[in-house]
Design a protein around this motif. Structure first.
Motif, mmCIF file in Angstrom:
data_model
loop_
_atom_site.group_PDB
_atom_site.id
_atom_site.type_symbol
_atom_site.label_atom_id
_atom_site.label_comp_id
_atom_site.label_asym_id
_atom_site.label_seq_id
_atom_site.Cartn_x
_atom_site.Cartn_y
_atom_site.Cartn_z
ATOM 1 N N VAL A 41 0.867 -1.180 0.000
ATOM 2 C CA VAL A 41 0.000 0.000 0.000
ATOM 3 C C VAL A 41 0.900 1.223 0.000
ATOM 4 O O VAL A 41 1.897 1.255 0.721
ATOM 5 N N SER A 42 0.577 2.202 -0.807
ATOM 6 C CA SER A 42 1.449 3.376 -0.888
ATOM 7 C C SER A 42 1.556 4.096 0.455
ATOM 8 O O SER A 42 0.619 4.069 1.264
ATOM 9 N N PHE A 43 2.696 4.729 0.652
ATOM 10 C CA PHE A 43 2.924 5.499 1.881
ATOM 11 C C PHE A 43 1.867 6.587 2.026
ATOM 12 O O PHE A 43 1.341 6.819 3.116
ATOM 13 N N GLY A 44 1.524 7.232 0.919
ATOM 14 C CA GLY A 44 0.493 8.281 0.944
ATOM 15 C C GLY A 44 -0.848 7.746 1.418
ATOM 16 O O GLY A 44 -1.562 8.413 2.171
ATOM 17 N N SER A 45 -1.190 6.548 0.985
ATOM 18 C CA SER A 45 -2.462 5.939 1.402
ATOM 19 C C SER A 45 -2.452 5.609 2.894
ATOM 20 O O SER A 45 -3.452 5.817 3.584
ATOM 21 N N ILE A 46 -1.322 5.111 3.380
ATOM 22 C CA ILE A 46 -1.193 4.808 4.816
ATOM 23 C C ILE A 46 -1.336 6.085 5.621
ATOM 24 O O ILE A 46 -2.098 6.149 6.596
ATOM 25 N N LYS A 47 -0.617 7.109 5.203
ATOM 26 C CA LYS A 47 -0.649 8.384 5.919
ATOM 27 C C LYS A 47 -2.052 9.000 5.891
ATOM 28 O O LYS A 47 -2.560 9.468 6.911
ATOM 29 N N ARG A 48 -2.696 8.971 4.720
ATOM 30 C CA ARG A 48 -4.047 9.525 4.590
ATOM 31 C C ARG A 48 -5.028 8.748 5.470
ATOM 32 O O ARG A 48 -5.875 9.330 6.140
ATOM 33 N N PHE A 49 -4.891 7.422 5.478
ATOM 34 C CA PHE A 49 -5.774 6.605 6.308
ATOM 35 C C PHE A 49 -5.643 6.967 7.778
ATOM 36 O O PHE A 49 -6.643 7.123 8.477
ATOM 37 N N GLU A 50 -4.415 7.112 8.238
ATOM 38 C CA GLU A 50 -4.206 7.402 9.662
ATOM 39 C C GLU A 50 -4.568 8.833 10.039
ATOM 40 O O GLU A 50 -4.754 9.113 11.221
ATOM 41 N N THR A 51 -4.689 9.711 9.065
ATOM 42 C CA THR A 51 -5.062 11.093 9.400
ATOM 43 C C THR A 51 -6.535 11.395 9.114
ATOM 44 O O THR A 51 -7.157 12.158 9.846
ATOM 45 N N THR A 52 -7.088 10.783 8.067
ATOM 46 C CA THR A 52 -8.475 11.106 7.692
ATOM 47 C C THR A 52 -9.422 9.912 7.772
ATOM 48 O O THR A 52 -10.633 10.099 7.752
ATOM 49 N N GLY A 53 -8.874 8.705 7.803
ATOM 50 C CA GLY A 53 -9.705 7.508 7.802
ATOM 51 C C GLY A 53 -10.053 7.021 6.408
ATOM 52 O O GLY A 53 -10.659 5.974 6.251
ATOM 53 N N GLN A 54 -9.655 7.767 5.388
ATOM 54 C CA GLN A 54 -9.977 7.421 4.009
ATOM 55 C C GLN A 54 -8.958 6.423 3.455
ATOM 56 O O GLN A 54 -7.757 6.659 3.536
ATOM 57 N N ILE A 55 -9.476 5.301 2.901
ATOM 58 C CA ILE A 55 -8.615 4.282 2.305
ATOM 59 C C ILE A 55 -9.492 3.400 1.413
ATOM 60 O O ILE A 55 -10.683 3.233 1.682
ATOM 61 N N SER A 56 -8.899 2.838 0.384
ATOM 62 C CA SER A 56 -9.665 1.916 -0.460
ATOM 63 C C SER A 56 -9.831 0.595 0.277
ATOM 64 O O SER A 56 -9.026 0.239 1.147
ATOM 65 N N LEU A 57 -10.862 -0.132 -0.080
ATOM 66 C CA LEU A 57 -11.086 -1.432 0.528
ATOM 67 C C LEU A 57 -9.915 -2.360 0.240
ATOM 68 O O LEU A 57 -9.439 -3.085 1.128
ATOM 69 N N GLU A 58 -9.417 -2.331 -0.981
ATOM 70 C CA GLU A 58 -8.279 -3.181 -1.346
ATOM 71 C C GLU A 58 -7.073 -2.896 -0.459
ATOM 72 O O GLU A 58 -6.426 -3.815 0.047
ATOM 73 N N SER A 59 -6.781 -1.625 -0.242
ATOM 74 C CA SER A 59 -5.635 -1.266 0.607
ATOM 75 C C SER A 59 -5.860 -1.685 2.046
ATOM 76 O O SER A 59 -4.938 -2.176 2.712
ATOM 77 N N LEU A 60 -7.075 -1.520 2.541
ATOM 78 C CA LEU A 60 -7.376 -1.934 3.910
ATOM 79 C C LEU A 60 -7.206 -3.447 4.062
ATOM 80 O O LEU A 60 -6.662 -3.920 5.061
ATOM 81 N N LEU A 61 -7.630 -4.192 3.053
ATOM 82 C CA LEU A 61 -7.456 -5.647 3.095
ATOM 83 C C LEU A 61 -5.982 -6.035 3.045
ATOM 84 O O LEU A 61 -5.562 -6.987 3.721
ATOM 85 N N LYS A 62 -5.179 -5.312 2.288
ATOM 86 C CA LYS A 62 -3.740 -5.579 2.241
ATOM 87 C C LYS A 62 -3.104 -5.334 3.605
ATOM 88 O O LYS A 62 -2.230 -6.087 4.044
ATOM 89 N N ILE A 63 -3.540 -4.284 4.271
ATOM 90 C CA ILE A 63 -3.030 -3.994 5.612
ATOM 91 C C ILE A 63 -3.455 -5.113 6.572
ATOM 92 O O ILE A 63 -2.658 -5.591 7.383
ATOM 93 N N GLY A 64 -4.712 -5.526 6.462
ATOM 94 C CA GLY A 64 -5.198 -6.636 7.283
ATOM 95 C C GLY A 64 -4.388 -7.901 7.044
ATOM 96 O O GLY A 64 -4.047 -8.628 7.981
ATOM 97 N N TYR A 65 -4.063 -8.167 5.791
ATOM 98 C CA TYR A 65 -3.259 -9.337 5.437
ATOM 99 C C TYR A 65 -1.865 -9.240 6.052
ATOM 100 O O TYR A 65 -1.344 -10.218 6.605
ATOM 101 N N PHE A 66 -1.269 -8.062 5.971
ATOM 102 C CA PHE A 66 0.070 -7.862 6.538
ATOM 103 C C PHE A 66 0.086 -8.190 8.032
ATOM 104 O O PHE A 66 1.016 -8.825 8.530
#
Length: 95
Positions: A41-66
């Motif tokens: 998952v891109s660094f920008g997506s991780i940072k955006r998720f942790e600051t705004t809560g916005q993330i794609s479902l695919e990226s969230l699933l990748k984080i869950g997998y990790f």
């Protein structure tokens, strides 16, 4: 919906997901940059998720997998296993 409602709002659930993800990341000693590299998952997506809560479902699933937590997603929108009521709707006897 009232702030005192027992039903959680989408914003509240989103914030809880962010908080839990941050806790998992920190408990495992993983930086945002390392999580990005190792999860795909891109660094920008991780940072955006942790600051705004916005993330794609695919990226969230990748984080869950990790974090080996992909199984947690299998209960999202879980369908009731008791199909007897549904079967009655399509039964010839009720028509």
């Amino acid at each position: 919906m009232s702030q005192y409602s027992i039903i959680k709002s989408p914003a509240k659930v989103m914030q809880e997901l962010v908080t839990k993800t941050q806790q998992l990341r920190k408990q495992n000693g993983v930086s945002q940059l390392e999580l990005a590299k190792r999860s795909g998952v891109s660094f920008g997506s991780i940072k955006r998720f942790e600051t705004t809560g916005q993330i794609s479902l695919e990226s969230l699933l990748k984080i869950g997998y990790f974090f080996n937590r992909l199984e947690d997603f299998t209960t999202v929108f879980k369908v009731n296993e008791d199909l007897k009521n549904v079967e009655k709707l399509f039964s010839d006897k009720t028509r």
